[in-house]
Design a protein around this motif. Structure first.
Motif, short mmCIF file in Angstrom:
data_model
loop_
_atom_site.label_atom_id
_atom_site.label_comp_id
_atom_site.label_asym_id
_atom_site.label_seq_id
_atom_site.Cartn_x
_atom_site.Cartn_y
_atom_site.Cartn_z
N ALA A 24 18.82 54.75 15.08
CA ALA A 24 18.59 53.67 16.22
C ALA A 24 17.23 54.24 16.94
O ALA A 24 16.91 55.54 17.10
N THR A 25 16.58 53.21 17.51
CA THR A 25 15.16 53.62 18.08
C THR A 25 15.61 53.75 19.82
O THR A 25 16.57 53.12 20.12
N PRO A 26 15.05 54.74 20.46
CA PRO A 26 15.33 54.93 21.72
C PRO A 26 15.40 53.79 22.42
O PRO A 26 16.27 53.51 23.36
N THR A 47 18.96 50.37 10.68
CA THR A 47 18.43 50.69 11.92
C THR A 47 18.76 49.69 13.04
O THR A 47 18.88 48.58 12.76
N LEU A 57 17.51 48.29 16.46
CA LEU A 57 16.31 48.28 17.07
C LEU A 57 16.12 47.11 17.96
O LEU A 57 16.96 45.89 17.82
N CYS A 58 15.07 47.16 18.85
CA CYS A 58 14.75 45.89 19.59
C CYS A 58 13.80 45.12 18.76
O CYS A 58 12.84 45.95 18.13
N ASP A 105 10.47 46.59 18.65
CA ASP A 105 10.35 47.75 17.85
C ASP A 105 9.51 47.59 16.36
O ASP A 105 9.49 48.23 15.79
N TRP A 106 9.95 46.22 15.91
CA TRP A 106 9.74 45.81 14.50
C TRP A 106 8.28 45.98 14.02
O TRP A 106 7.38 45.87 14.41
N CYS A 119 22.04 59.34 17.23
CA CYS A 119 21.79 59.33 15.93
C CYS A 119 23.35 60.33 15.45
O CYS A 119 23.55 59.87 14.22
N ALA A 179 16.23 50.87 21.80
CA ALA A 179 17.42 49.98 21.63
C ALA A 179 18.46 50.73 22.27
O ALA A 179 19.44 50.06 22.61
#
Length: 130
Positions: free
Chosen positions: A32-34, A123, A125-126, A129-130, A8, A36
């Motif tokens: 970013a999500t962890p 963001t 993300l995977c 994650d959506w 981040c 991802a």
């Protein structure tokens, strides 16, 4: 960006760098999500490179209708979405589109513009994650 830094912190610095380089839209805060970040590290891809592609209007492996929606969103202020398959381009190009959904994927989504016309966040993300 290396995979061993605070994602981040590094990602938030990209906003200023990219805007100064005359990219196509404002990114806002980059997060970013962890999962991802873990997926990027596992497959040897760099978040900075994918953000640069997204920011320049390279929407990755989206359908033609989705690419057109992104182009329209640049003027309408709607949400922007890119999809990047974490595989070398030469392999991706040789793979039928119908088989690509099983590949490791990262999405980059930039929020729609607010009432002031500003996009406040992007963001990484995977899809799950959506």
């Amino acid at each position: 960006m290396t995979h061993h830094t605070n994602g981040c912190d590094v990602l938030s610095q990209l906003r200023t760098q990219r805007t100064a380089n005359g990219k196509r839209f404002e990114l806002g805060q980059i997060v970013a999500t962890p999962p991802a970040l873990a997926r990027l590290a596992k497959h040897g891809f760099n978040a900075d490179d994918l953000i640069a592609r997204h920011h320049s209007g390279d929407w990755g492996d989206v359908s033609e209708p989705d690419a057109r929606r992104n182009e329209q969103a640049l003027t309408s202020g709607a949400r922007l979405l890119s999809a990047y398959r974490l595989i070398e381009k030469m392999w991706l190009q040789s793979m039928p589109r119908s088989e690509r959904s099983r590949l490791p994927t990262i999405w980059i989504q930039t929020n729609a513009a607010n009432e002031s016309g500003l996009r406040d966040a992007t963001t990484i993300l995977c899809p799950e994650d959506w």
